[in-house]
Structures are given as structure tokens and as C-alpha cells.
Design an enzyme around this catalytic site. Structure first.
Site, PDB file in Angstrom:
ATOM      1  N   HIS A  16     -11.840  10.397  -9.206  1.00  0.00           N
ATOM      2  CA  HIS A  16     -10.732  10.425 -10.168  1.00  0.00           C
ATOM      3  C   HIS A  16      -9.612  11.368  -9.735  1.00  0.00           C
ATOM      4  CE1 HIS A  16     -13.657   8.263 -12.574  1.00  0.00           C
ATOM      5  NE2 HIS A  16     -12.627   7.826 -13.282  1.00  0.00           N
ATOM      6  N   GLU A  29     -13.541  -0.248   0.591  1.00  0.00           N
ATOM      7  CA  GLU A  29     -12.379  -0.016  -0.269  1.00  0.00           C
ATOM      8  C   GLU A  29     -12.251  -1.115  -1.325  1.00  0.00           C
ATOM      9  OE1 GLU A  29      -8.243   1.467   1.095  1.00  0.00           O
ATOM     10  OE2 GLU A  29      -8.055  -0.714   0.956  1.00  0.00           O
ATOM     11  N   CYS A  36       0.826  -1.224   0.000  1.00  0.00           N
ATOM     12  CA  CYS A  36       0.000   0.000   0.000  1.00  0.00           C
ATOM     13  C   CYS A  36       0.854   1.265   0.000  1.00  0.00           C
ATOM     14  CB  CYS A  36      -0.960   0.000   1.192  1.00  0.00           C
ATOM     15  SG  CYS A  36      -2.241  -1.261   1.025  1.00  0.00           S
TER      16      CYS A  36
END
Length: 143
Positions: free
Chosen positions: A78, A129, A37
Site C-alpha cells: 500500500h 505484476e 505506464c
């Protein structure tokens, strides 16, 4: 979007509103213990917001669904979450982890709700997520 069953918040308010939203965003966690991550990667986040209150506004709404979408989806969709000023690469409590993103969404929504004359409260932010990982953020009572 698939219909979901979300954890329920016990409360005594007359009205409860739930709004599902989604946004696509990238992030990375700037810490050596974050493993993979630490690299920039993206998700399609699914959000459920629970708002409650006792009074409706002049238009008969607890809160307008479109206002919630504008607060959450529009700024994050985005984008690279790390680029937002609300997140930090130096303070772990402000890294763009799912837990922190859920808390920030709560803070953004509650700040808006505090401006409304009928004073609704955000009781919960559910943030998925991945298909198998999600966070629930609930403010402590009295906040």
C-alpha cells in the site's frame, strides 16, 4: 493465492525454500517511452522467493518465512513505489519497473541473508505484476 509453478533454478545446495508473498502498490515509469505506464497506476504484485543453502540455523530453519515477509511485503504494501529512496526518477536502472523491483527485492533479501550465520543464498525472485506479465530476476553466478 493460486498455486503456481515457477521456473526452477539448478543448484547443488541441500535445501531449497520458496516463499510466496503479495503486496499492493502503485508506481509510474518516468520516461516518455513508457506509454500509459507513465501514469500512476497500481498492481497486486505476487512474489516468489527462492532461497537455498546447505546448513540450517539453530531453530532448524534455512531462513524464517516471517523474516522474508517482513523484508518484502511490509515496506512495499500500500505504497507508491516511486516514493521509496531505492527507486529513482532520473536513473533508468532504478525506475520502479517490474524488472527493477524484482532486483531490489533480491538485494534486500540477500543483504539480510548475508547477516545469518548459515549464509543461505537468494537464487531467484519471481515477480508477477499482472495475470499475464511477470519477471524473473536471478543474480549472476558468483554474486
Amino acid at each position: 493465492m493460486l498455486q503456481q509453478i515457477y521456473p526452477q533454478v539448478q543448484h547443488d545446495y541441500t535445501y531449497e525454500l520458496n516463499k510466496d508473498l503479495q503486496f499492493a502498490a502503485a508506481h509510474f515509469i518516468p520516461h516518455p517511452d513508457a506509454g500509459q505506464c507513465r501514469n500512476v497506476h497500481g498492481h497486486t504484485y505476487f512474489v516468489n522467493i527462492t532461497v537455498a543453502g546447505d546448513e540450517l540455523d539453530d531453530s532448524g530453519f534455512l531462513v524464517n518465512f516471517q523474516a522474508l515477509k517482513k523484508i518484502v511485503s511490509d515496506p512495499f504494501d500500500h505504497t507508491l513505489l516511486n516514493d521509496h529512496q531505492m527507486f529513482s526518477e532520473k536513473q533508468p536502472e532504478n525506475f520502479p519497473s517490474t524488472e527493477v523491483v524484482a532486483r531490489k527485492i533480491y538485494e534486500m533479501i540477500q543483504a539480510y541473508l548475508d547477516t545469518l550465520p548459515n549464509k543461505p543464498k537468494c537464487l531467484q525472485v519471481f515477480l508477477r505484476e499482472t495475470p499475464t506479465s511477470y519477471v524473473v530476476y536471478r543474480p549472476k553466478r558468483g554474486k
